[in-house]
Scaffold this motif. Sequence first.
Motif, PDB file in Angstrom:
ATOM      1  N   LYS A  13      15.708   8.681  16.879  1.00 31.32           N
ATOM      2  CA  LYS A  13      16.351   8.810  15.571  1.00 31.32           C
ATOM      3  C   LYS A  13      15.521   8.117  14.503  1.00 31.32           C
ATOM      4  N   ALA A  14      15.889   8.355  13.260  1.00 30.48           N
ATOM      5  CA  ALA A  14      15.288   7.631  12.145  1.00 30.48           C
ATOM      6  C   ALA A  14      15.809   6.197  12.128  1.00 30.48           C
ATOM      7  N   ILE A  15      15.133   5.320  11.415  1.00 30.03           N
ATOM      8  CA  ILE A  15      15.591   3.939  11.299  1.00 30.03           C
ATOM      9  C   ILE A  15      16.991   3.896  10.718  1.00 30.03           C
ATOM     10  N   ILE A  16      17.256   4.734   9.709  1.00 27.99           N
ATOM     11  CA  ILE A  16      18.604   4.865   9.144  1.00 27.99           C
ATOM     12  C   ILE A  16      19.022   6.323   9.237  1.00 27.99           C
TER      13      ILE A  16
ATOM     14  N   MET B  36      24.864   6.781   7.826  1.00 26.77           N
ATOM     15  CA  MET B  36      24.303   5.562   7.237  1.00 26.77           C
ATOM     16  C   MET B  36      24.316   4.420   8.255  1.00 26.77           C
ATOM     17  N   LYS B  37      23.805   4.694   9.440  1.00 23.58           N
ATOM     18  CA  LYS B  37      23.769   3.707  10.512  1.00 23.58           C
ATOM     19  C   LYS B  37      22.343   3.222  10.726  1.00 23.58           C
ATOM     20  N   LEU B  38      22.200   1.907  10.913  1.00 20.00           N
ATOM     21  CA  LEU B  38      20.903   1.325  11.239  1.00 20.00           C
ATOM     22  C   LEU B  38      20.675   1.505  12.737  1.00 20.00           C
ATOM     23  N   ASN B  39      19.626   2.244  13.104  1.00 24.32           N
ATOM     24  CA  ASN B  39      19.396   2.607  14.501  1.00 24.32           C
ATOM     25  C   ASN B  39      18.397   1.718  15.222  1.00 24.32           C
ATOM     26  N   MET B  40      17.826   0.753  14.533  1.00 25.04           N
ATOM     27  CA  MET B  40      16.841  -0.136  15.152  1.00 25.04           C
ATOM     28  C   MET B  40      17.380  -1.555  15.120  1.00 25.04           C
TER      29      MET B  40
ATOM     30  N   GLY C 268      14.392  11.226   4.569  1.00 25.51           N
ATOM     31  CA  GLY C 268      15.736  10.974   4.045  1.00 25.51           C
ATOM     32  C   GLY C 268      15.844   9.531   3.608  1.00 25.51           C
ATOM     33  N   LYS C 269      16.899   8.857   3.998  1.00 27.24           N
ATOM     34  CA  LYS C 269      17.098   7.458   3.604  1.00 27.24           C
ATOM     35  C   LYS C 269      15.958   6.569   4.095  1.00 27.24           C
ATOM     36  N   THR C 270      15.476   6.832   5.305  1.00 22.34           N
ATOM     37  CA  THR C 270      14.419   6.001   5.881  1.00 22.34           C
ATOM     38  C   THR C 270      13.132   6.071   5.076  1.00 22.34           C
ATOM     39  N   THR C 271      12.871   7.209   4.452  1.00 23.36           N
ATOM     40  CA  THR C 271      11.618   7.383   3.715  1.00 23.36           C
ATOM     41  C   THR C 271      11.787   7.223   2.210  1.00 23.36           C
ATOM     42  N   GLY C 272      12.996   6.872   1.764  1.00 26.19           N
ATOM     43  CA  GLY C 272      13.221   6.644   0.341  1.00 26.19           C
ATOM     44  C   GLY C 272      12.477   5.414  -0.157  1.00 26.19           C
TER      45      GLY C 272
ATOM     46  N   VAL D 288      14.272  -8.004   7.666  1.00 26.14           N
ATOM     47  CA  VAL D 288      14.356  -6.546   7.523  1.00 26.14           C
ATOM     48  C   VAL D 288      15.752  -6.050   7.842  1.00 26.14           C
ATOM     49  N   VAL D 289      16.322  -6.518   8.936  1.00 25.23           N
ATOM     50  CA  VAL D 289      17.666  -6.075   9.317  1.00 25.23           C
ATOM     51  C   VAL D 289      18.680  -6.463   8.241  1.00 25.23           C
ATOM     52  N   SER D 290      18.549  -7.669   7.703  1.00 28.20           N
ATOM     53  CA  SER D 290      19.463  -8.116   6.646  1.00 28.20           C
ATOM     54  C   SER D 290      19.341  -7.245   5.399  1.00 28.20           C
ATOM     55  N   LEU D 291      18.100  -6.985   4.967  1.00 24.91           N
ATOM     56  CA  LEU D 291      17.874  -6.174   3.772  1.00 24.91           C
ATOM     57  C   LEU D 291      18.325  -4.722   3.973  1.00 24.91           C
ATOM     58  N   LEU D 292      18.063  -4.176   5.159  1.00 27.55           N
ATOM     59  CA  LEU D 292      18.469  -2.792   5.426  1.00 27.55           C
ATOM     60  C   LEU D 292      19.990  -2.677   5.491  1.00 27.55           C
ATOM     61  N   ASN D 293      20.655  -3.661   6.059  1.00 28.07           N
ATOM     62  CA  ASN D 293      22.117  -3.635   6.086  1.00 28.07           C
ATOM     63  C   ASN D 293      22.694  -3.765   4.679  1.00 28.07           C
ATOM     64  N   ASP D 294      22.058  -4.574   3.842  1.00 28.38           N
ATOM     65  CA  ASP D 294      22.493  -4.677   2.434  1.00 28.38           C
ATOM     66  C   ASP D 294      22.327  -3.326   1.743  1.00 28.38           C
ATOM     67  N   TYR D 295      21.195  -2.681   2.004  1.00 30.69           N
ATOM     68  CA  TYR D 295      20.947  -1.357   1.414  1.00 30.69           C
ATOM     69  C   TYR D 295      22.014  -0.356   1.869  1.00 30.69           C
ATOM     70  N   ILE D 296      22.325  -0.362   3.155  1.00 32.56           N
ATOM     71  CA  ILE D 296      23.329   0.554   3.692  1.00 32.56           C
ATOM     72  C   ILE D 296      24.692   0.297   3.049  1.00 32.56           C
ATOM     73  N   ASP D 297      25.065  -0.973   2.937  1.00 35.72           N
ATOM     74  CA  ASP D 297      26.359  -1.322   2.318  1.00 35.72           C
ATOM     75  C   ASP D 297      26.447  -0.841   0.877  1.00 35.72           C
ATOM     76  N   MET D 298      25.327  -0.918   0.151  1.00 39.02           N
ATOM     77  CA  MET D 298      25.311  -0.512  -1.256  1.00 39.02           C
ATOM     78  C   MET D 298      25.307   1.003  -1.431  1.00 39.02           C
ATOM     79  N   ASN D 299      24.921   1.741  -0.380  1.00 38.50           N
ATOM     80  CA  ASN D 299      24.766   3.183  -0.515  1.00 38.50           C
ATOM     81  C   ASN D 299      25.767   3.994   0.313  1.00 38.50           C
ATOM     82  N   LYS D 300      26.724   3.344   0.906  1.00 36.42           N
ATOM     83  CA  LYS D 300      27.741   4.081   1.670  1.00 36.42           C
ATOM     84  C   LYS D 300      28.693   4.799   0.727  1.00 36.42           C
TER      85      LYS D 300
END
Length: 443
Positions: A224-227, A232-236, A399-403, A431-443
């Motif tokens: 899968k992609a990273i996101i 909007m799930k973090l896969n890594m 998609g989101k991973t390449t934005g 990275v995990v913290s920042l990506l989770n913040d990004y996911i929370d802001m874009n859900k």
Amino acid sequence: MKGKKIISILLAATMAGAMLAGCGNSSTSESKSASGETQKESGDQVSLRFSWWGGDARHEATLAVIEAFEKENPNIKIEPEYSSYDGYSEKKTTEFASGTAPDIFQIETGLGPEYYKQGVLYNMSETDFDFSEFDQEFLKQNGQFGSGSQYALPTGQAGSAVIVNKTLADKVGIDLSQPYDWDQFLEWGKKVQDYDPESYLISANTTHATAFFLRTWCRQMNGKAIISDEDMKLNMTEEQFTECFEFIKSLYDNKVCAPASYKAPFGDQDQEDPNWIAGKYVFSLGYTSNADVLSAANEDAEYMAGNLPVRADGVSDGWFNDCPQYIGVYANTKHPDEVAKFLDYFYNSEEAAKILGTVRSVPPTAKAQEICEKEGTLNELTKQSVDVSMQYNGVSDGGKTTGSEVTAILQDAYENVSYGTQSPAEAAKEVVSLLNDYIDMNK
């Protein structure tokens, strides 16, 4: 370095919001613009701005197509704006936010879905552009973004690539035509250092290496992609990021890759690195569209397209074949008919196919490929690298991973690890913290 990147992420998010409220198309010219004029009309005279990035070969060929088009269409003036990729996408974000984007612009493949969702792309299906020469399934997968309409035009067929200096590889005793896994890089890197301490296995720049290592690592480990765009799930996981960063660190610690500080001034233009020109690297990692400029930089070497690394325990090959870039049209262009006329010439005319050759990888239509083969402009190394990339079964993570925001987070982490300013564990946690913040802001 890290602070600057995080600020740029926040700035990009702010501009993206302003973009939706932007209006008008009061264009401003670039330093590379032919005349420096803003868009204007004089009777039937129309001026269009066209921006792209690339190396000298791409610039020269694109300028030649523009000149040929203008001779046949004297009422349409194309104002060229060209540069390297460094800062290109950030500039587009600013232009979209201020309503000053060019009429026509090249798009990094991973940003295509983001631009579509932002509403900055014109629906080319509503123009007179002739799509009949394209494979319709290829168009569906490249530039429609699930809409059923064409919002971006693929510039060619492409994928990730390992462009090998076969002359050096043979001297060292390295065979990249065989299947291999990631750990092979470490063994080969030692062989290169033993052969010549001033040479390296890999010419790696941050832009290409982030995609090559981080994004592919996730696709191979998780399929899968990273996101995931769907949920909007973090896969890594943090542990998986740590493992990947430890591997990246080992490449620099063991001199498999040239020092990151040395590579930085060349951006993503490996062919401008004097050590590449001097034949001091076994291979450059990047994309199939880089093949021609890399081989042209050192005519004393023989080149080949190498295979791509695959994890023995991977759930997917990870690698995939799609397109090298898109060309899009600004949603607020005042001249969609003239834009469509130029792009129809750019993609479908015999003259343009002869001139462009493979400067944007293997052409996207069978007609253009046939013309290039007949003219002898279908770069054999580019074609070979596309053929290699088509052997793998991965699925695109566009998609989101390449934005732009996620890419900035990943590139920042890659830089910190490659420069040694963060440990792999520290980079993974951030990275995990920042990506989770990004996911929370874009859900």
